[in-house]
Design a protein around this motif. Structure first.
Motif, PDB file in Angstrom:
ATOM      1  N   ASN A   1       0.666  -1.043  -0.085  1.00  0.00           N
ATOM      2  CA  ASN A   1       0.090  -0.049   0.038  1.00  0.00           C
ATOM      3  C   ASN A   1       0.934   1.152  -0.120  1.00  0.00           C
ATOM      4  O   ASN A   1       0.467   2.348  -0.521  1.00  0.00           O
ATOM      5  CB  ASN A   1      -0.845   0.029   1.164  1.00  0.00           C
ATOM      6  CG  ASN A   1      -2.014  -1.073   1.081  1.00  0.00           C
ATOM      7  OD1 ASN A   1      -2.543  -1.327  -0.035  1.00  0.00           O
ATOM      8  ND2 ASN A   1      -2.474  -1.473   2.379  1.00  0.00           N
ATOM      9  N   ARG A   2       2.117   1.036   0.589  1.00  0.00           N
ATOM     10  CA  ARG A   2       2.919   2.344   0.635  1.00  0.00           C
ATOM     11  C   ARG A   2       3.383   2.476  -0.693  1.00  0.00           C
ATOM     12  O   ARG A   2       3.724   3.685  -0.994  1.00  0.00           O
ATOM     13  CB  ARG A   2       4.050   2.269   1.809  1.00  0.00           C
ATOM     14  CG  ARG A   2       3.332   2.000   3.122  1.00  0.00           C
ATOM     15  CD  ARG A   2       2.456   2.983   3.753  1.00  0.00           C
ATOM     16  NE  ARG A   2       2.158   2.566   5.110  1.00  0.00           N
ATOM     17  CZ  ARG A   2       1.124   2.195   5.468  1.00  0.00           C
ATOM     18  NH1 ARG A   2      -0.144   2.050   4.633  1.00  0.00           N
ATOM     19  NH2 ARG A   2       0.736   1.939   6.542  1.00  0.00           N
ATOM     20  N   LEU A   3       3.725   1.239  -1.213  1.00  0.00           N
ATOM     21  CA  LEU A   3       4.344   1.453  -2.751  1.00  0.00           C
ATOM     22  C   LEU A   3       3.708   2.351  -3.574  1.00  0.00           C
ATOM     23  O   LEU A   3       4.309   2.755  -4.785  1.00  0.00           O
ATOM     24  CB  LEU A   3       4.777   0.121  -3.205  1.00  0.00           C
ATOM     25  CG  LEU A   3       5.978  -0.468  -2.462  1.00  0.00           C
ATOM     26  CD1 LEU A   3       5.931  -1.794  -3.030  1.00  0.00           C
ATOM     27  CD2 LEU A   3       7.158   0.096  -2.606  1.00  0.00           C
ATOM     28  N   THR A   4       2.361   2.484  -3.681  1.00  0.00           N
ATOM     29  CA  THR A   4       1.248   3.235  -4.288  1.00  0.00           C
ATOM     30  C   THR A   4       1.382   4.735  -4.332  1.00  0.00           C
ATOM     31  O   THR A   4       0.893   5.262  -5.339  1.00  0.00           O
ATOM     32  CB  THR A   4      -0.052   2.636  -4.389  1.00  0.00           C
ATOM     33  OG1 THR A   4      -0.581   3.075  -3.062  1.00  0.00           O
ATOM     34  CG2 THR A   4      -0.122   1.043  -4.545  1.00  0.00           C
ATOM     35  N   GLU A   5       2.251   5.017  -3.250  1.00  0.00           N
ATOM     36  CA  GLU A   5       1.819   6.510  -2.907  1.00  0.00           C
ATOM     37  C   GLU A   5       3.207   7.113  -3.839  1.00  0.00           C
ATOM     38  O   GLU A   5       4.106   6.691  -3.997  1.00  0.00           O
ATOM     39  CB  GLU A   5       2.340   6.829  -1.572  1.00  0.00           C
ATOM     40  CG  GLU A   5       1.203   6.191  -0.788  1.00  0.00           C
ATOM     41  CD  GLU A   5       1.471   6.730   0.778  1.00  0.00           C
ATOM     42  OE1 GLU A   5       2.197   7.533   1.058  1.00  0.00           O
ATOM     43  OE2 GLU A   5       0.911   5.996   1.651  1.00  0.00           O
ATOM     44  N   PRO A   6       2.775   8.331  -4.635  1.00  0.00           N
ATOM     45  CA  PRO A   6       3.726   9.158  -5.592  1.00  0.00           C
ATOM     46  C   PRO A   6       4.669   9.662  -4.773  1.00  0.00           C
ATOM     47  O   PRO A   6       4.691   9.993  -3.494  1.00  0.00           O
ATOM     48  CB  PRO A   6       2.863  10.283  -5.926  1.00  0.00           C
ATOM     49  CG  PRO A   6       1.797  10.339  -5.110  1.00  0.00           C
ATOM     50  CD  PRO A   6       1.286   9.095  -4.314  1.00  0.00           C
ATOM     51  N   VAL A   7       6.032   9.436  -5.244  1.00  0.00           N
ATOM     52  CA  VAL A   7       7.280  10.186  -4.680  1.00  0.00           C
ATOM     53  C   VAL A   7       7.928  10.976  -6.030  1.00  0.00           C
ATOM     54  O   VAL A   7       8.037  10.459  -6.952  1.00  0.00           O
ATOM     55  CB  VAL A   7       8.269   8.831  -4.205  1.00  0.00           C
ATOM     56  CG1 VAL A   7       9.553   9.495  -3.584  1.00  0.00           C
ATOM     57  CG2 VAL A   7       7.514   8.243  -2.944  1.00  0.00           C
ATOM     58  N   ASP A   8       8.565  11.929  -5.332  1.00  0.00           N
ATOM     59  CA  ASP A   8       9.316  13.011  -6.341  1.00  0.00           C
ATOM     60  C   ASP A   8      10.359  11.959  -7.177  1.00  0.00           C
ATOM     61  O   ASP A   8      11.216  11.393  -6.439  1.00  0.00           O
ATOM     62  CB  ASP A   8      10.058  13.989  -5.649  1.00  0.00           C
ATOM     63  CG  ASP A   8      10.847  14.693  -6.478  1.00  0.00           C
ATOM     64  OD1 ASP A   8      10.354  15.618  -6.908  1.00  0.00           O
ATOM     65  OD2 ASP A   8      12.161  14.506  -6.379  1.00  0.00           O
ATOM     66  N   ALA A   9      10.518  12.250  -8.472  1.00  0.00           N
ATOM     67  CA  ALA A   9      11.468  11.127  -9.154  1.00  0.00           C
ATOM     68  C   ALA A   9      12.603  11.382  -8.759  1.00  0.00           C
ATOM     69  O   ALA A   9      13.562  10.432  -8.525  1.00  0.00           O
ATOM     70  CB  ALA A   9      11.466  11.878 -10.693  1.00  0.00           C
ATOM     71  N   ASP A  10      13.262  12.518  -8.195  1.00  0.00           N
ATOM     72  CA  ASP A  10      14.744  12.653  -7.937  1.00  0.00           C
ATOM     73  C   ASP A  10      14.898  11.939  -6.590  1.00  0.00           C
ATOM     74  O   ASP A  10      15.937  11.069  -6.358  1.00  0.00           O
ATOM     75  CB  ASP A  10      15.076  14.316  -7.862  1.00  0.00           C
ATOM     76  CG  ASP A  10      15.254  15.068  -9.051  1.00  0.00           C
ATOM     77  OD1 ASP A  10      15.275  14.188 -10.068  1.00  0.00           O
ATOM     78  OD2 ASP A  10      15.122  16.073  -8.910  1.00  0.00           O
ATOM     79  N   ALA A  11      13.760  12.033  -5.609  1.00  0.00           N
ATOM     80  CA  ALA A  11      14.213  11.501  -4.369  1.00  0.00           C
ATOM     81  C   ALA A  11      14.110   9.895  -4.581  1.00  0.00           C
ATOM     82  O   ALA A  11      14.759   9.177  -3.985  1.00  0.00           O
ATOM     83  CB  ALA A  11      12.746  11.806  -3.489  1.00  0.00           C
ATOM     84  N   LEU A  12      13.224   9.430  -5.692  1.00  0.00           N
ATOM     85  CA  LEU A  12      13.237   8.053  -5.828  1.00  0.00           C
ATOM     86  C   LEU A  12      14.537   7.390  -6.436  1.00  0.00           C
ATOM     87  O   LEU A  12      15.037   6.440  -6.047  1.00  0.00           O
ATOM     88  CB  LEU A  12      12.042   7.527  -6.879  1.00  0.00           C
ATOM     89  CG  LEU A  12      11.783   6.150  -7.122  1.00  0.00           C
ATOM     90  CD1 LEU A  12      11.231   5.476  -5.803  1.00  0.00           C
ATOM     91  CD2 LEU A  12      10.693   6.030  -8.017  1.00  0.00           C
TER      92      LEU A  12
END
Length: 800
Positions: free
Chosen positions: A771-782
């Motif tokens: 469920n946490r993997l579906t949350e959007p994250v900034d591309a640079d942070a990822l």
């Protein structure tokens, strides 16, 4: 008893003095006090500004960690969105950098709409709603002035709060008991709405105006609430029920969740729409003018309010109760009941030194719950049913689930103590202590349980059973220490001879007394507040909670909102965490710990609410560890010390919050592993762990993966709340740990060493992480997170 007034930390701010309903059981409008008639309808902007400054001034002076404010009425929504916004804005601004703000509103819900909810979401205002059950029950009292039902509109408000957009704002439902309503029907109607909490309130009454008792029953309200308890328990206790949770907590020696039960001091003030500073609204049921103090927010400080005799009278614990209450067997749970319910007029003046008008009902409720809890037995093989196991497997676990684990761990401790007794040589001192313990186990089992649940009993017992060279002396000394502590907790008369060690008399869960070179001490119970210790002709009179005698090292116990926790710096068996422990803390260090624990706990409750109930139910001890010379954070959970974690005090309360939830994950899983086989113990393979430089055995990987569910959620919350660059760092860490924890879950599932139950358990862990993997994250942070993860794997492979 500390005679100084407690600072005020809870405030009821009256936004509007009228209501759009005409509930005939309302204590504000329908009872003895009618001061509302002469008050402004709406609080002014000027008073809102001044009140916020007064509260911030008081919080700053007393270094309050958290200030709790309830926007109230009448009906507060009638004040309108602009005025509610001003109140929230003023309080938030005034308390910024001073104290955390817990802001709530209590409403009848009939005018609640999305615009109000958007405002509440903006300022994180939690919303409680009044509802007395199904339509028939609710319509007995909660109607409009023309007699029209409010039920449909209230359900519409609850539906709005229950949706995903505003669910985080929903604080729960408040229901006033009416004996004409069937308790099971009422409970089912409320439970069907899936609130996070239900408050059942006894209707306000006094000895002058007693509550109705049909059929001349002595305990109809206690019986009514016991039927709710039984229905709630049969359903698996799916939500908090404040009065029932409070009874269960106080029976275990923890704090109550409501001012109507327990002995904790009341730290509440009411600010009326005209700026008058008053005592609790419930006093309006006693006599006209009962809540009044003669103080005003424009003239008087909140320190003056805290010192008012009417406020300090409710902060005296046992000393503030009548003799009947003080001598009652359930007083520590009951606390004399709600202050207003003790009123009986004498010569035209108010008199509150009486038992509650609900005295018999409260005793019936408390003893009924106590007896039911005593009869509850662990389920065969596994003390967790499928629902509770699923809660814990997902990474969380509510209070009831963790309580079941705690009760099993207590059973294990009892078995270990019995093994120590049967396998160790007995001396005269040990035999006498054992006999005292056996008698207390029959006459005061709660006191014995409280001592035997001490987290460091098991490390002591295991050392004895391993047959260490000093096992015999250690065994009998430990039995005597446990017996003396249980005797003192019970308040019963008696004495125990206790061997001392290295000049210290140890009393588990209470503290220690420095006795220099004496080899034994005679401990004699005087009351439940003090005891005598005779040592080689000297006698100490010790107050359990007093630091008056410098030889007495009282345990540091903190009553935080909803969590009672102790700092353990006296028990010699606390050295079980793999790191050096701190010696006895200074008063300044204790205060720093208290401040940081309170702030960390408030942060957990606000930002990690799914972890808070279980932590409060199962974590009772924090053992201070020595700080790292390199400045690294240090924390540990000992596999055989359920209920305790070891932590070196970190630099910020937020980091302390992370360490608490992280280590308590280990505590929970350790207890699960005591009762359930999740993996094949013969598996000898080692596995890559993303948080360690060295490969780990299967249990080590399982423990680390489970703990990192909480770490993922910590950084998830921090990226939302941290300022500036800290938020960026938190986003990188969230991105890294969610992916690497998901990878660890896959490793566990692919190991081939999990049992069927273990596979179910780890699969549930994986669902939470997914469920946490579906949350959007900034591309640079990822990208940064994945580089860090890859580097770690390369370095770990190089060490393998």
């Amino acid at each position: 008893m500390d005679p100084s007034p407690h600072p005020l930390s809870q405030f009821v701010l009256k936004m509007h003095s009228r209501c759009d309903l005409a509930c005939d059981h309302c204590y504000v409008f329908e009872h003895a006090d009618q001061s509302w008639r002469g008050r402004p309808v709406v609080i002014s902007d000027e008073l809102l500004d001044l009140t916020a400054r007064r509260i911030a001034e008081h919080a700053r002076t007393h270094r309050l960690d958290t200030v709790h404010v309830v926007l109230h009425g009448g009906e507060p929504l009638l004040a309108g969105r602009n005025r509610l916004r001003r109140a929230a804005q003023n309080l938030s601004t005034a308390l910024s950098g001073v104290s955390a703000l817990d802001l709530r509103i209590h409403t009848n819900g009939v005018t609640l709409d999305e615009q109000y909810c958007e405002l509440f979401a903006e300022y994180d205002i939690k919303v409680g709603v009044s509802l007395d059950g199904d339509r028939a029950a609710n319509d007995l009292h909660r109607r409009y002035r023309n007699g029209r039902s409010s039920h449909t509109r209230v359900l519409r408000a609850i539906e709005l709060l229950s949706g995903p957009r505003y669910r985080h704002l929903f604080a729960g439902l408040l229901c006033t008991v009416d004996l004409r309503n069937d308790p099971v029907t009422v409970y089912d109607a409320l439970a069907e709405l899936a609130p996070p909490r239900i408050d059942f309130l006894l209707p306000h009454a006094t000895w002058d105006e007693p509550p109705p008792r049909p059929d001349a029953s002595a305990t109809p309200y206690g019986d009514w609430l016991l039927r709710v308890h039984d229905r709630w328990t049969a359903a698996g206790r799916p939500m908090g029920v404040r009065v029932l949770d409070s009874v269960l907590r106080t029976l275990r020696g923890a704090s109550s969740l409501t001012e109507s039960l327990g002995l904790a001091p009341v730290e509440l003030a009411v600010i009326e729409t005209d700026g008058a500073l008053e005592q609790a609204d419930s006093l309006k049921t006693a006599y006209d003018g009962a809540p009044g103090t003669g103080l005003h927010v424009a003239v008087n400080s909140l320190d003056e309010m805290a010192a008012h005799p009417g406020v300090t009278a409710r902060q005296q614990g046992l000393d503030g109760l009548c003799e009947t209450c003080r001598n009652c067997s359930v007083v520590r749970s009951c606390g004399g009941g709600l202050y207003a319910h003790r009123y009986r007029s004498e010569g035209g003046t108010g008199e509150f030194m009486n038992p509650s008008v609900y005295c018999a009902d409260l005793k019936q409720l408390i003893t009924g719950i106590r007896d039911r809890e005593d009869r509850r037995t662990p389920m065969p093989h596994l003390p967790l049913d499928d629902v509770h196991l699923a809660e814990i497997a997902a990474g969380f676990g509510g209070a009831d689930a963790v309580d079941r684990l705690a009760r099993h761990e207590l059973t294990v401790n009892r078995e270990l103590l019995a093994a120590v007794w049967h396998e160790s040589p007995h001396d005269e001192t040990g035999t006498a202590a054992w006999e005292t313990l056996a008698v207390l186990d029959t006459e005061a089992p709660e006191s014995v349980d409280a001592v035997l649940a001490h987290p460091y009993l098991r490390p002591w017992a295991q050392r004895v059973l391993r047959g260490d060279r000093e096992a015999g002396p250690i065994a009998m000394r430990g039995v005597a220490e446990l017996a003396a502590a249980a005797l003192l907790r019970s308040g019963q008369a008696g004495g125990v001879t206790v061997p001392t060690h290295l000049g210290v008399l140890r009393l588990p869960t209470l503290g220690a007394l420095v006795v220099d070179g004496a080899t034994q001490a005679q401990v004699t119970s005087v009351s439940d507040e003090s005891f005598h210790v005779r040592v080689e002709g000297r006698e100490h009179t010790v107050g359990l909670k007093s630091a008056a005698d410098p030889a007495w090292w009282a345990r540091h116990r903190f009553e935080l909102p909803g969590w009672a926790v102790a700092l353990e710096d006296t028990d010699p068996w606390r050295d079980a965490h793999g790191y050096p422990v701190r010696d006895r803390l200074s008063a300044a260090a204790v205060e720093s710990w208290h401040r940081d624990l309170a702030a960390a706990w408030e942060w957990i409750r606000r930002e990690l609410p799914d972890y808070a109930p279980g932590l409060a139910a199962g974590l009772s001890v924090v053992t201070p560890l020595r700080e790292s010379t390199a400045g690294a954070d240090i924390s540990s959970a000992a596999r055989d010390a359920f209920g305790a974690v070891g932590i070196a005090r970190p630099g910020t309360p937020q980091t302390l919050a992370c360490l608490l939830v992280h280590e308590f994950q280990h505590v929970k899983l350790g207890a699960v592993l005591d009762v359930a086989d999740l993996y094949d113990p013969t598996c000898e393979r080692l596995f890559y762990a993303p948080w360690r430089p060295d490969p780990r055995p299967l249990e080590g990987l399982l423990q680390g993966t489970y703990a990192h569910i909480a770490v993922v959620d910590y950084w998830r919350a921090r990226r939302r709340t941290a300022p500036g660059a800290e938020a960026r760092d938190a986003e990188v860490r969230f991105a890294r740990w969610r992916e690497q924890t998901a990878e660890a879950v896959d490793t566990l599932i692919g190991s081939g060493a999990l049992t069927d139950l273990g596979m179910r358990f780890v699969t549930a862990m994986g669902e939470t992480v997914a469920n946490r993997l579906t949350e959007p994250v900034d591309a640079d942070a990822l990208l940064s997170a994945r580089r860090t993860a890859a580097d770690h794997k390369v370095r770990a492979a190089g060490l393998d």
